[in-house]
Design a protein around this motif. Sequence first.
Motif, PDB file in Angstrom:
ATOM      1  N   ASP A   1       0.833  -1.200   0.000  1.00 13.53           N
ATOM      2  CA  ASP A   1       0.000   0.000   0.000  1.00 13.53           C
ATOM      3  C   ASP A   1       0.872   1.256   0.000  1.00 13.53           C
ATOM      4  OD1 ASP A   1      -2.312  -1.530   0.080  1.00 13.53           O
ATOM      5  OD2 ASP A   1      -2.445  -1.466   2.269  1.00 13.53           O
ATOM      6  N   ALA A   2       0.264   2.387  -0.291  1.00 21.56           N
ATOM      7  CA  ALA A   2       0.970   3.667  -0.295  1.00 21.56           C
ATOM      8  C   ALA A   2       1.575   3.939   1.073  1.00 21.56           C
ATOM      9  CB  ALA A   2       0.010   4.784  -0.684  1.00 21.56           C
ATOM     10  N   MET A   3       2.756   4.557   1.056  1.00 22.28           N
ATOM     11  CA  MET A   3       3.485   4.841   2.294  1.00 22.28           C
ATOM     12  C   MET A   3       4.142   6.208   2.205  1.00 22.28           C
ATOM     13  SD  MET A   3       5.537   1.325   2.976  1.00 22.28           S
ATOM     14  CE  MET A   3       4.696  -0.222   3.238  1.00 22.28           C
ATOM     15  N   THR A   4       4.484   6.729   3.379  1.00 23.22           N
ATOM     16  CA  THR A   4       5.237   7.975   3.447  1.00 23.22           C
ATOM     17  C   THR A   4       6.697   7.684   3.086  1.00 23.22           C
ATOM     18  OG1 THR A   4       5.890   7.690   5.750  1.00 23.22           O
ATOM     19  CG2 THR A   4       3.765   8.779   5.350  1.00 23.22           C
ATOM     20  N   PRO A   5       7.492   8.710   2.804  1.00 21.60           N
ATOM     21  CA  PRO A   5       8.919   8.472   2.514  1.00 21.60           C
ATOM     22  C   PRO A   5       9.628   7.731   3.655  1.00 21.60           C
ATOM     23  CG  PRO A   5       8.316  10.680   1.830  1.00 21.60           C
ATOM     24  CD  PRO A   5       7.124  10.114   2.556  1.00 21.60           C
ATOM     25  N   PHE A   6       9.348   8.083   4.900  1.00 24.34           N
ATOM     26  CA  PHE A   6       9.949   7.393   6.044  1.00 24.34           C
ATOM     27  C   PHE A   6       9.598   5.912   6.013  1.00 24.34           C
ATOM     28  CE2 PHE A   6       8.685   5.669  10.225  1.00 24.34           C
ATOM     29  CZ  PHE A   6       9.945   5.482  10.787  1.00 24.34           C
ATOM     30  N   GLU A   7       8.322   5.602   5.794  1.00 22.63           N
ATOM     31  CA  GLU A   7       7.881   4.207   5.786  1.00 22.63           C
ATOM     32  C   GLU A   7       8.525   3.432   4.641  1.00 22.63           C
ATOM     33  OE1 GLU A   7       3.443   4.976   7.715  1.00 22.63           O
ATOM     34  OE2 GLU A   7       3.703   5.091   5.543  1.00 22.63           O
ATOM     35  N   ARG A   8       8.594   4.047   3.461  1.00 27.81           N
ATOM     36  CA  ARG A   8       9.217   3.363   2.314  1.00 27.81           C
ATOM     37  C   ARG A   8      10.687   3.076   2.588  1.00 27.81           C
ATOM     38  NH1 ARG A   8       6.374   7.375  -0.551  1.00 27.81           N
ATOM     39  NH2 ARG A   8       8.327   8.380  -1.133  1.00 27.81           N
ATOM     40  N   LYS A   9      11.394   4.022   3.198  1.00 30.97           N
ATOM     41  CA  LYS A   9      12.819   3.820   3.495  1.00 30.97           C
ATOM     42  C   LYS A   9      13.020   2.624   4.414  1.00 30.97           C
ATOM     43  CE  LYS A   9      17.200   5.642   4.642  1.00 30.97           C
ATOM     44  NZ  LYS A   9      17.824   4.352   4.684  1.00 30.97           N
ATOM     45  N   VAL A  10      12.191   2.502   5.441  1.00 30.06           N
ATOM     46  CA  VAL A  10      12.303   1.379   6.372  1.00 30.06           C
ATOM     47  C   VAL A  10      12.115   0.061   5.622  1.00 30.06           C
ATOM     48  CG1 VAL A  10      11.252   0.243   8.375  1.00 30.06           C
ATOM     49  CG2 VAL A  10      11.612   2.720   8.392  1.00 30.06           C
ATOM     50  N   VAL A  11      11.106  -0.001   4.750  1.00 28.83           N
ATOM     51  CA  VAL A  11      10.842  -1.231   3.988  1.00 28.83           C
ATOM     52  C   VAL A  11      11.983  -1.516   3.019  1.00 28.83           C
ATOM     53  CG1 VAL A  11       9.291  -2.331   2.322  1.00 28.83           C
ATOM     54  CG2 VAL A  11       8.342  -1.069   4.264  1.00 28.83           C
ATOM     55  N   HIS A  12      12.449  -0.500   2.290  1.00 29.19           N
ATOM     56  CA  HIS A  12      13.572  -0.695   1.358  1.00 29.19           C
ATOM     57  C   HIS A  12      14.801  -1.246   2.089  1.00 29.19           C
ATOM     58  CE1 HIS A  12      11.802   0.899  -2.255  1.00 29.19           C
ATOM     59  NE2 HIS A  12      11.619   2.106  -1.747  1.00 29.19           N
ATOM     60  N   ASP A  13      15.096  -0.693   3.259  1.00 30.77           N
ATOM     61  CA  ASP A  13      16.257  -1.151   4.030  1.00 30.77           C
ATOM     62  C   ASP A  13      16.103  -2.605   4.449  1.00 30.77           C
ATOM     63  OD1 ASP A  13      17.363   1.365   3.740  1.00 30.77           O
ATOM     64  OD2 ASP A  13      16.990   1.990   5.816  1.00 30.77           O
ATOM     65  N   ALA A  14      14.908  -2.999   4.895  1.00 31.12           N
ATOM     66  CA  ALA A  14      14.667  -4.384   5.321  1.00 31.12           C
ATOM     67  C   ALA A  14      14.760  -5.342   4.139  1.00 31.12           C
ATOM     68  CB  ALA A  14      13.298  -4.503   5.990  1.00 31.12           C
TER      69      ALA A  14
END
Length: 142
Positions: free
Chosen positions: A105-118
């Motif tokens: 689902d759509a996410m904020t930049p902070f949320e996307r960064k956390v997912v990308h890192d994981a």
Amino acid sequence: MAADYLEELLDIADLDGDLDMDVEGDRAAVSIVGADLSQLVGARGEVLDALQELTRLAVYRETGERSRLMLDVSGYRAEKREQLVALAEETIARVKESGEKVALDAMTPFERKVVHDAVAAAGLVSESEGVEPRRHVVVLPG
């Protein structure tokens, strides 16, 4: 400077809160903790995001340098990070099992960064697709 700005803001809003300052990697981290500070977070963190941006702008105004300051209120971002890492791990397992990409689902930049890192830590690749406010992460098979 960020702490001074935030303390002044808490005084103006007549809110009780203590500030914790830390450094995470190359980024300053400021946490506001106190009794009920939910109005500084908002329903989905919108107020917190705006407050973080205002704090960054206040630091920029004083120093002339852009700040990557991360602001948290009552542990909201820390808890959100844990939830996002769990979501990323579930998604990684689904992608590995199915061999097909999965869009979140759509996410904020902070949320996307956390997912990308994981996702990167698990050895897979992810991309952001779409345009704000519908920008989202897509996890690709390896």
